[in-house]
Write an enzyme that holds these catalytic residues in place. Structure first.
Site, PDB file in Angstrom:
ATOM      1  N   ALA A  91      23.868  66.360 -16.491  1.00 42.86           N
ATOM      2  CA  ALA A  91      24.143  67.003 -17.597  1.00 42.86           C
ATOM      3  C   ALA A  91      24.706  65.794 -18.560  1.00 42.86           C
ATOM      4  CB  ALA A  91      24.818  67.992 -17.893  1.00 42.86           C
TER       5      ALA A  91
ATOM      6  N   GLU B  29      18.373  76.401  -8.408  1.00 46.19           N
ATOM      7  CA  GLU B  29      19.273  76.639  -8.488  1.00 46.19           C
ATOM      8  C   GLU B  29      19.106  77.523 -10.033  1.00 46.19           C
ATOM      9  OE1 GLU B  29      20.625  77.574  -6.256  1.00 46.19           O
ATOM     10  OE2 GLU B  29      20.014  76.251  -4.460  1.00 46.19           O
TER      11      GLU B  29
ATOM     12  N   GLU C 289      24.092  86.161 -19.283  1.00 42.95           N
ATOM     13  CA  GLU C 289      24.939  85.194 -18.132  1.00 42.95           C
ATOM     14  C   GLU C 289      25.925  84.758 -19.408  1.00 42.95           C
ATOM     15  OE1 GLU C 289      22.918  82.369 -16.218  1.00 42.95           O
ATOM     16  OE2 GLU C 289      24.327  82.334 -14.917  1.00 42.95           O
TER      17      GLU C 289
ATOM     18  N   CYS D 184      27.524  79.901 -12.236  1.00 42.82           N
ATOM     19  CA  CYS D 184      25.744  80.877 -11.785  1.00 42.82           C
ATOM     20  C   CYS D 184      26.719  82.046 -10.588  1.00 42.82           C
ATOM     21  CB  CYS D 184      25.369  79.620 -11.387  1.00 42.82           C
ATOM     22  SG  CYS D 184      25.205  78.864 -10.005  1.00 42.82           S
TER      23      CYS D 184
ATOM     24  N   LYS E 167      20.212  62.760 -12.909  1.00 43.76           N
ATOM     25  CA  LYS E 167      20.593  62.715 -13.853  1.00 43.76           C
ATOM     26  C   LYS E 167      21.348  63.863 -14.195  1.00 43.76           C
ATOM     27  CE  LYS E 167      19.220  65.247 -17.373  1.00 43.76           C
ATOM     28  NZ  LYS E 167      20.467  65.473 -18.151  1.00 43.76           N
TER      29      LYS E 167
ATOM     30  N   SER F  88      31.024  80.391  -1.251  1.00 48.64           N
ATOM     31  CA  SER F  88      30.910  78.653  -1.317  1.00 48.64           C
ATOM     32  C   SER F  88      31.627  78.171   0.161  1.00 48.64           C
ATOM     33  CB  SER F  88      30.951  78.035  -2.562  1.00 48.64           C
ATOM     34  OG  SER F  88      30.060  79.131  -4.134  1.00 48.64           O
TER      35      SER F  88
HETATM   36  P1  ADP Z   1      23.078  74.870 -18.858  1.00 53.79           P
HETATM   37  O1  ADP Z   1      22.877  76.080 -19.002  1.00 53.79           O
HETATM   38  O2  ADP Z   1      24.010  74.118 -17.837  1.00 53.79           O
HETATM   39  O3  ADP Z   1      23.868  73.756 -19.715  1.00 53.79           O
HETATM   40  P2  ADP Z   1      20.387  74.155 -18.504  1.00 53.79           P
HETATM   41  O4  ADP Z   1      19.483  73.702 -17.805  1.00 53.79           O
HETATM   42  O5  ADP Z   1      20.648  73.348 -20.870  1.00 53.79           O
HETATM   43  O6  ADP Z   1      21.991  74.432 -18.180  1.00 53.79           O
HETATM   44  O7  ADP Z   1      20.986  72.005 -18.291  1.00 53.79           O
HETATM   45  C1  ADP Z   1      20.869  71.980 -16.693  1.00 53.79           C
HETATM   46  C2  ADP Z   1      20.722  70.474 -16.674  1.00 53.79           C
HETATM   47  O8  ADP Z   1      18.946  70.063 -17.145  1.00 53.79           O
HETATM   48  C3  ADP Z   1      21.316  69.459 -17.670  1.00 53.79           C
HETATM   49  O9  ADP Z   1      21.384  68.185 -16.597  1.00 53.79           O
HETATM   50  C4  ADP Z   1      20.726  69.033 -18.899  1.00 53.79           C
HETATM   51  O10 ADP Z   1      20.294  67.812 -19.364  1.00 53.79           O
HETATM   52  C5  ADP Z   1      18.616  68.580 -18.001  1.00 53.79           C
HETATM   53  N1  ADP Z   1      17.665  69.519 -18.910  1.00 53.79           N
HETATM   54  C6  ADP Z   1      17.811  70.186 -20.341  1.00 53.79           C
HETATM   55  N2  ADP Z   1      16.660  70.717 -20.671  1.00 53.79           N
HETATM   56  C7  ADP Z   1      15.934  69.556 -19.971  1.00 53.79           C
HETATM   57  C8  ADP Z   1      14.577  69.472 -20.300  1.00 53.79           C
HETATM   58  N3  ADP Z   1      13.825  70.443 -21.147  1.00 53.79           N
HETATM   59  N4  ADP Z   1      14.234  69.174 -18.681  1.00 53.79           N
HETATM   60  C9  ADP Z   1      14.722  68.592 -17.896  1.00 53.79           C
HETATM   61  N5  ADP Z   1      15.868  68.373 -17.418  1.00 53.79           N
HETATM   62  C10 ADP Z   1      16.502  69.256 -18.753  1.00 53.79           C
END
Ligand code: ADP
Length: 476
Positions: free
Chosen positions: A177, A251, A381, A285, A175, A440
């Site tokens: 982003a 992570e 951050e 990160c 899944k 890394s």
């Molecule tokens: P970033 O700051 O990198 O956007 P997020 O934690 O918001 O960090 O997003 C990281 C991943 O988690 C992405 O794939 C995002 O779509 C997914 N994500 C965001 N919200 C949720 C949620 N409530 N449940 C599961 N996955 C999520």
């Protein structure tokens, strides 16, 4: 532009999503719509879990050598196509060409490393102390694994999960982003092209994400969640995992300190600091977030950073000469701008940069001094190209300030090697770089302590996150 895969991948087929809905993928360098991507419905997510579950037994039973060679073949394809791979990241993420090539090369190494680990899955044999049985300890794949990745390293965060999962014999659901699904789809396509069987890798992009991810975690077939993203979302997912006792590798966020000690070689510290801060435009990160610089070397360090940062060229990554690309979205750019504005309100001085672009999601390479420990920019951050310097006079105090955070992913120390190493041991971080700006490496265990995460990726440790021990008792 060339067209890239932009559908879901379920049970070995590219499918548009059962409702036929799509979302836009934006090029942050100019705001244009690059592509539309299929939205996964609940039925699609459940079909992906079904496919991964159905493929599980056969995939777990493949010879390790077969899994190894498939991963190695994926590495070879990515090596041949490295520029295509980098270009997709430049277009949907905004990063500079050199950052994209750096990531492409780093990402594909996980396929090579875990191709080598697939054939070294550990096992054990012991005799019981009473001599009444033989204890055989097998490592077996943990099962269907849900892999959730962020936008900042859209390729490497996926290969760092896919490669060990596949090497261990797990089937997967990726899944990615919402901002960067094209890179994920391209990689899944590579795995399909080299012959990874149907159902072993599935790709879904539900919108909104949370409720359907929770439903996938609740399926009893899903036994592993490997997540990279923010600490806030990570906490919610850990709660979801608790309900069905799913094993979670996390992570999460960081707030990496850099300590420049009085004995530091300042040219080396500036060079390392630039890498630690500016790699990936600061959207990492592991990015250096808080610079604690000793009073005796402060002005020399600031002068070196100011000179280097003033020379950064900012512009679209597709123009390969630019040093600094766009942030992933105008929203992310505005978050960085707001943090700088707040810092100035709290007494910081802007030495270099400090401006947003008029067009596209660009933010200048920026240097702030007179930043206070505990100020907003020091606690949050930044995820952008802003170096925020705090002056200190006492090394113990610098260590205390560095550890004064809920995070513990990465830390950097510059100084005379013995002293720097002793400070490194005192820092609460899963990883510490001594006199260098990048750590890394696929062969090293990557991960954090405190609220930066659980578990390790890469190294010998990475595959263990996807394995479970089974004890079989035999008669002596
Ligand atoms: P970033 O700051 O990198 O956007 P997020 O934690 O918001 O960090 O997003 C990281 C991943 O988690 C992405 O794939 C995002 O779509 C997914 N994500 C965001 N919200 C949720 C949620 N409530 N449940 C599961 N996955 C999520």
């Amino acid at each position: 532009m060339t067209s890239y895969r932009s559908d879901l991948f379920i049970d070995g087929s590219w499918v548009p999503g059962s409702a036929g809905d799509r979302f836009d993928v934006i090029n942050p360098a100019n705001g244009s719509v690059l592509s539309t991507f299929a939205i996964a419905t609940e039925a699609d997510c459940m079909a992906a879990v079904d496919a991964a579950a159905a493929a599980g037994e056969a995939w777990a039973a493949t010879a390790p050598r077969v899994r190894s060679e498939l991963l190695r073949a994926a590495y070879d394809v990515l090596t041949e196509e490295v520029e295509t791979f980098a270009e997709i990241m430049v277009l949907e993420n905004g990063k500079s060409w050199s950052d994209a090539m750096g990531e492409a090369n780093y990402a594909k190494e996980f396929f090579r490393w875990f191709a080598e680990e697939a054939v070294r899955i550990p096992g054990d044999y012991r005799l019981s102390p009473a001599g009444d049985k033989r204890i055989v300890v097998d490592s077996q794949p943990i099962g269907v694994s849900l892999l959730i990745t962020p936008w900042n390293f859209p390729a490497a965060m996926a290969t760092r999960k896919l490669a060990p999962a596949l090497a261990a014999g797990c089937t997967t659901i990726l899944k990615p982003a919402r901002e960067t699904p094209l890179t994920a789809a391209y990689m899944v396509d590579v795995l399909d092209r080299v012959g990874v069987p149907a159902g072993v890798v599935n790709l879904v992009t539900p919108v909104p994400t949370g409720p359907l991810v929770a439903k996938m975690i609740a399926r009893p077939e899903v036994r592993k969640l490997s997540f990279t993203g923010s600490t806030e979302v990570g906490r919610d997912l850990l709660h979801a995992c608790a309900d069905s006792v799913v094993s979670a590798s996390m992570e999460l966020g960081g707030n990496a300190p850099v300590i420049v000690l009085p004995g530091a070689d300042i040219a080396q510290a500036v060079e390392g600091a630039l890498l630690a801060k500016m790699r990936n435009g600061g959207s990492a990160c592991t990015a250096a977030n808080r610079f604690y610089v000793h009073d005796s070397v402060h002005d020399e360090f600031v002068a070196g950073m100011a000179q280097a940062l003033s020379a950064y060229s900012v512009g679209p990554g597709i123009d390969r000469g630019n040093d600094l690309g766009a942030l992933v979205s105008v929203g992310e750019r505005d978050k960085v701008a707001a943090l700088v504005e707040t810092a100035v309100g709290e007494g910081a001085k802007v030495v270099v940069g400090g401006r947003s672009s008029d067009e596209g999601a660009f933010y200048d390479a920026t240097l702030l001094t007179d930043v206070a420990h505990g100020s907003a920019i020091n606690r949050n951050e930044i995820f952008g190209p802003v170096t925020a310097v705090v002056r200190y006079t006492d090394v113990d105090e610098a260590v205390r300030m560095a550890n004064d955070t809920i995070y513990g992913l990465m830390a950097y120390v510059f100084g005379e090697e013995r002293e720097a190493t002793s400070v490194a041991r005192r820092l609460e971080a899963g990883m510490v770089a001594v006199n260098r700006g990048v750590v890394s490496d696929p062969a090293a265990p990557f991960g954090g302590v405190k609220q930066s995460g659980l578990g390790r990726e890469g190294g010998f440790e990475g595959i263990r996150e996807f394995l479970e021990e089974k004890y079989i008792a035999l008669t002596a």
